[in-house]
Enzyme design. Structure first.
Site, PDB file in Angstrom:
ATOM      1  N   LEU A 492       0.842  -1.195   0.000  1.00 58.60           N
ATOM      2  CA  LEU A 492       0.000   0.000   0.000  1.00 58.60           C
ATOM      3  C   LEU A 492       0.873   1.238   0.000  1.00 58.60           C
ATOM      4  O   LEU A 492       1.745   1.394   0.851  1.00 58.60           O
ATOM      5  CB  LEU A 492      -0.904   0.008   1.239  1.00 58.60           C
ATOM      6  CG  LEU A 492      -1.865   1.191   1.373  1.00 58.60           C
ATOM      7  CD1 LEU A 492      -2.927   1.128   0.280  1.00 58.60           C
ATOM      8  CD2 LEU A 492      -2.528   1.170   2.744  1.00 58.60           C
ATOM      9  N   MET A 538       5.422   3.631   5.027  1.00 57.84           N
ATOM     10  CA  MET A 538       5.502   2.348   5.727  1.00 57.84           C
ATOM     11  C   MET A 538       4.103   1.838   6.049  1.00 57.84           C
ATOM     12  O   MET A 538       3.692   1.821   7.194  1.00 57.84           O
ATOM     13  CB  MET A 538       6.319   2.505   7.018  1.00 57.84           C
ATOM     14  CG  MET A 538       7.749   2.915   6.777  1.00 57.84           C
ATOM     15  SD  MET A 538       8.672   2.952   8.315  1.00 57.84           S
ATOM     16  CE  MET A 538      10.288   3.439   7.745  1.00 57.84           C
ATOM     17  N   CYS A 539       3.350   1.425   5.039  1.00 57.84           N
ATOM     18  CA  CYS A 539       2.015   0.904   5.257  1.00 57.84           C
ATOM     19  C   CYS A 539       1.725  -0.209   4.256  1.00 57.84           C
ATOM     20  O   CYS A 539       2.374  -0.301   3.223  1.00 57.84           O
ATOM     21  CB  CYS A 539       0.972   2.013   5.119  1.00 57.84           C
ATOM     22  SG  CYS A 539      -0.667   1.529   5.691  1.00 57.84           S
ATOM     23  N   THR A 540       0.750  -1.090   4.560  1.00 60.46           N
ATOM     24  CA  THR A 540       0.509  -2.273   3.728  1.00 60.46           C
ATOM     25  C   THR A 540      -0.965  -2.661   3.710  1.00 60.46           C
ATOM     26  O   THR A 540      -1.788  -2.017   4.331  1.00 60.46           O
ATOM     27  CB  THR A 540       1.339  -3.441   4.258  1.00 60.46           C
ATOM     28  OG1 THR A 540       1.257  -3.448   5.673  1.00 60.46           O
ATOM     29  CG2 THR A 540       2.789  -3.321   3.865  1.00 60.46           C
TER      30      THR A 540
END
Length: 667
Positions: A492, A538-540
C-alpha cells in the site's frame, strides 16, 4: 367396571442425539425443513427400590432416542423394540413456534389409520413425530414429541383389576412364554395354549387363522409393555386395541391382554371390554407434556455441559456454512479450514485492511466473513510500540510497556484468546534482505534464520508477504517459487495499493503463459529502501479473498488469470470450471484518489530477480552461499539474471542516438 388408564410415552433424549442432530443440520439438512426418518427404542417397564420405604417405584414409560436414531439400519439392544418416526427441524425459533402442529399431528395419525385399515400394518402402531429447532450458536435445542394414539369411544373398561399372569396361565406355560419372547420380543403378539401344557405365539396379523379354533377365554393379546405401573399399561396398547377393533370387530369386544414386562412377576393380565365399533376414524391424542405438566415444547440446553472452546469453534463454522447454504453450495469449507497460513509481518498489514478494520487475521479466522482457517503462524522481528495499538487491533497499551512485547508472539497470543480454536504461533525472526550486508560475525545467525524460514515454508500451504519494505519480500519470493507455495503479496502506497498472487514455477496448461511475481515488472534488483524512507511510506494491505478464491480453483496455484480488458460476466461464463468464488485475478491495483480498481495480468520475466529459473536454480544448487552473496554484494542479482547486460545494452542504445543541439527550441 373400571376405565382403563394408559401410561403415556415419556421421551428420553440422549446427549448423543443432539450432537448428531447438529451434524445432520449442518451437513445434510442445511436450510431444508424436509422430514427426516428417525428410530426410537423402548423396552419393558422397570422399577427402582426406594431406600427409605423399601417400596418399588415405577419409572416412566420411556421411549429413547440417541445418536444412532438417525440410522435406518439401527438394531435395538436385547429386549427392546424399535419405533419409527419422523423429525422435522425448523430453521428459526419463530418457524418452530408458529408451525401448524395440529396439521402435522393429524397427518401422521391419518397415515397410521390408513396403514391399519388398508394394510393391517402392525408396525405402524408405534409411529411418532418430533419437531425441533436447533440453536447451534448457543447449543440450545427446542423440541416437542408427539405419540399419536387413538381414543376409543366409549372407553375401554377392565373386569376387576390387573393381575399377575399366574391367575390365567400355568407355570409351565409362563416358562414356555418367557423362552419364546427372549431375547428379541415382538412389539405385539398372540398367545394360545398348546396341547403339551405350553403356549404358542404368533404375530398379530395372523389373528383370524391363529385363533380360528381357540375359545375366546383362551385367547391372549400380548405386547411388550414399557410401563411399570401396576394398573396402567403402556401407551402402545391404545393403538393395538384400536387395530383389533377396526380389523376384527366381532371377535374383540372382549379381549384378554398380557402386558409383558420381561418376567411373569412383573407382568400383568387383564380382561378388557370395548364398546361398539365406529366406522369413522377415531380421534387421536398424544402430544407430550413439558416439565411443568402442560402441553408445550421442552428445551435442552447443552452449553453448560460443553467445553466453551468447542462452542466457539462450532459457532465459527456455522457462520461459514450458513454462507455456503445460501450462496455457494459447492464451496469446499474443509479445504479452506485445512489450509496452513504463514504471515510474514505482524504489523498494520497483518491486521488491518487498507480502508476498514477487517484484517488478514480477522478475515482468515474471525470477522463477519472469517474463513475459519485454523493454522496461522506469524513472523515479525519487531516489538509493539506506542503507535501500534491504535492501528492494529490485536495489540493494546500494556503490550507497549517495558520496551514492548514481540509483535508476532503478542498477536498470536491475543488471537488465541479471542478464538481458542485457532492454532496460532508467533515467531520472532529477522528476514535477511538484499542491500543489507551481513557482518562476518553474524553469518551463522543469519544462516540459522534462513533455515527457520525454509522450515516454515515447508510446514505451510500459503504465504502472505505483509512486510513494509520491498527488499524484505525477496527471500520469501525465492522460497515460495522454489517450493511451489501459494504466495500472496500486498502493498500500500500513499494513495494506491497492490494485491497480487505470484505465479507458479511451471504451468502445465497448454498455451498459458506463466504469471509473474512481485519483481517481474522491475528491471531493478531489490536494494536498501528503508534507510531514507519517510513514515508515510511504511504501510501495507491484505489479500485474503484472493487466497480463498485460489484455494477453491481446481488448478490451485496453477490457476490461470483472466485476460484483462474483457467483461467480467463473460469471463465468468467461459471459466465454468474455475473457482466457485468467481475469477482469480493475478493483480489488483487500486487508486484511492480515483476510487478505482484494475485487474492486471503480468507475465513472468525471464530475468526476474525473484522467480526466474536462473535465480531458483542458483538457490537450489548453492543454498545459503548464493543468498549470502545476494545480501552482501551490490550488483550480484543483476549479474546473475543478466540485468547488467540489459543496462549496458540500454546505455549503448542511448549513446548511439545522434542528439541534435537545440532540437527542442521550436517547441
Amino acid at each position: 367396571m373400571t376405565v382403563v388408564q394408559f401410561a403415556q410415552f415419556s421421551s428420553l433424549v440422549q446427549p448423543t442425539f443432539w450432537h448428531e442432530l447438529s451434524r445432520v443440520k449442518l451437513d445434510v439438512l442445511r436450510l431444508s425443513d424436509d422430514s427426516v426418518p428417525l428410530t426410537a427404542t423402548y423396552s419393558t417397564g422397570r422399577t427402582i427400590k426406594d431406600r427409605n420405604t423399601g417400596q418399588d417405584v415405577p419409572l416412566g414409560c420411556n421411549i429413547s432416542v440417541g445418536g444412532e436414531s438417525f440410522s435406518e439400519d439401527y438394531s435395538p439392544p436385547p429386549n427392546s423394540i424399535t419405533a419409527r418416526g419422523v423429525l422435522k427441524n425448523y430453521n428459526t425459533i419463530e418457524e418452530f413456534k408458529n408451525a401448524d402442529k395440529r396439521a402435522l399431528f393429524n397427518k401422521l395419525s391419518d397415515e397410521i389409520w390408513d396403514s391399519i385399515i388398508q394394510n393391517h400394518d402392525v408396525a405402524a402402531l408405534t409411529r411418532f413425530l418430533l419437531i425441533t429447532f436447533a440453536d447451534l450458536k448457543k447449543y440450545k435445542f427446542y423440541y416437542w414429541f408427539a405419540f399419536p394414539a387413538f381414543a376409543a369411544q366409549p372407553l375401554w373398561e377392565i373386569d376387576d383389576d390387573w393381575t399377575t399372569p399366574e391367575a390365567h396361565l400355568s407355570q409351565d406355560q409362563l416358562t414356555s412364554l418367557a423362552e419364546q419372547l427372549s431375547p428379541t420380543p415382538p412389539p405385539f403378539f398372540l398367545v394360545r395354549p398348546a396341547q403339551d401344557n405350553t403356549v404358542e405365539t404368533a404375530p398379530v396379523n395372523e389373528f383370524s387363522t391363529f385363533f380360528a379354533d381357540v375359545p375366546q377365554q383362551s385367547q391372549t393379546i400380548g405386547f411388550l409393555d414399557p410401563s411399570a405401573q401396576a394398573s396402567a399399561p403402556g401407551w402402545p396398547l391404545r393403538n393395538l386395541l384400536a387395530y383389533l377393533r377396526a380389523v376384527h370387530p366381532e371377535a374383540t369386544q372382549t379381549v384378554r391382554v398380557l402386558c409383558w414386562r420381561g418376567d411373569a412377576a412383573s407382568s400383568r393380565i387383564g380382561v378388557l371390554r370395548g364398546g361398539p365399533v365406529d366406522a369413522d376414524k377415531p380421534s387421536a391424542v398424544g402430544w407430550e407434556k413439558n416439565v411443568q405438566g402442560k402441553l408445550g415444547a421442552r428445551v435442552a440446553d447443552l452449553a453448560p455441559m460443553m467445553d466453551p472452546k468447542r462452542l466457539a469453534d462450532q459457532a465459527v463454522d456455522l457462520n461459514l456454512k450458513l454462507m455456503r447454504w445460501r450462496i455457494l453450495p459447492s464451496l469446499d469449507l474443509d479445504k479452506i479450514a485445512q489450509t496452513r497460513c504463514l504471515l510474514l509481518g505482524a504489523g498494520t498489514l497483518g491486521m488491518l485492511r487498507c480502508a476498514n478494520a477487517h484484517g488478514t487475521l480477522f478475515l482468515l479466522t474471525l470477522g463477519d466473513q472469517g474463513w475459519g482457517i485454523r493454522k496461522i503462524t506469524l513472523v515479525d522481528s519487531g516489538r509493539v510500540s506506542f503507535s501500534n495499538p491504535v492501528r492494529q487491533p490485536l495489540f493494546e497499551f500494556d503490550d507497549c510497556i517495558d520496551g514492548g512485547k514481540p509483535k508476532a508472539e503478542a498477536a498470536a497470543a491475543r488471537l488465541r484468546k479471542i478464538f481458542p480454536g485457532v492454532d496460532a504461533e508467533g515467531v520472532t525472526l529477522s528476514i535477511p534482505m538484499p542491500g543489507h550486508p551481513i557482518p562476518p560475525g553474524s553469518e551463522e545467525q543469519t544462516k540459522r534464520s534462513v533455515k527457520v524460514l525454509e522450515d516454515l515454508f515447508d510446514a505451510h500451504d500459503a504465504v502472505f508477504l505483509l512486510m513494509d519494505s520491498r527488499e524484505s519480500r525477496w527471500l520469501p519470493t525465492v522460497l515460495g517459487a522454489a517450493k511451489g507455495k501459494i504466495v500472496l503479496n500486498a502493498a500500500l502506497g500513499f494513495d494506491s495499493y497492490l494485491v497480487m498472487r505470484h505465479g507458479a514455477r511451471e504451468n502445465p496448461a497448454d498455451g498459458t503463459r506463466r504469471l509473474g511475481c512481485y519483481y517481474c515488472n522491475d528491471i531493478v534488483a531489490p536494494a536498501d529502501s528503508i534507510t531514507d524512507r519517510t513514515l508515510d511510506q511504511m504501510c501495507t494491505a491484505t489479500a485474503v479473498e484472493l487466497l480463498v478464491s485460489l484455494i477453491q480453483h481446481p488448478s490451485g496455484v496453477q490457476a490461470p488469470a483472466p485476460p484483462p480488458g474483457q467483461d467480467p460476466q463473460q469471463l465468468q461464463e467461459v471459466d465454468q470450471g474455475g473457482s466457485v468464488l468467481g475469477l482469480v485475478p493475478h493483480q489488483l491495483r487500486g487508486f484511492l484518489a480515483q476510487f478505482r480498481s484494475m485487474a492486471i495480468v503480468g507475465a513472468a520475466y525471464d530475468r526476474c530477480t525473484g522467480c526466474s529459473e536462473t535465480v531458483l536454480k542458483a538457490y537450489e544448487t548453492q543454498g545459503f552461499a548464493m543468498m549470502l552473496r545476494a545480501f552482501n554484494e551490490t550488483g550480484f542479482l543483476e549479474a546473475l539474471t543478466g540485468l547488467d547486460k540489459l543496462y549496458a545494452e540500454g546505455e549503448q542504445a542511448l549513446e548511439a542516438v545522434d542528439w541534435e543541439e537545440g532540437a527542442d527550441e521550436d517547441f
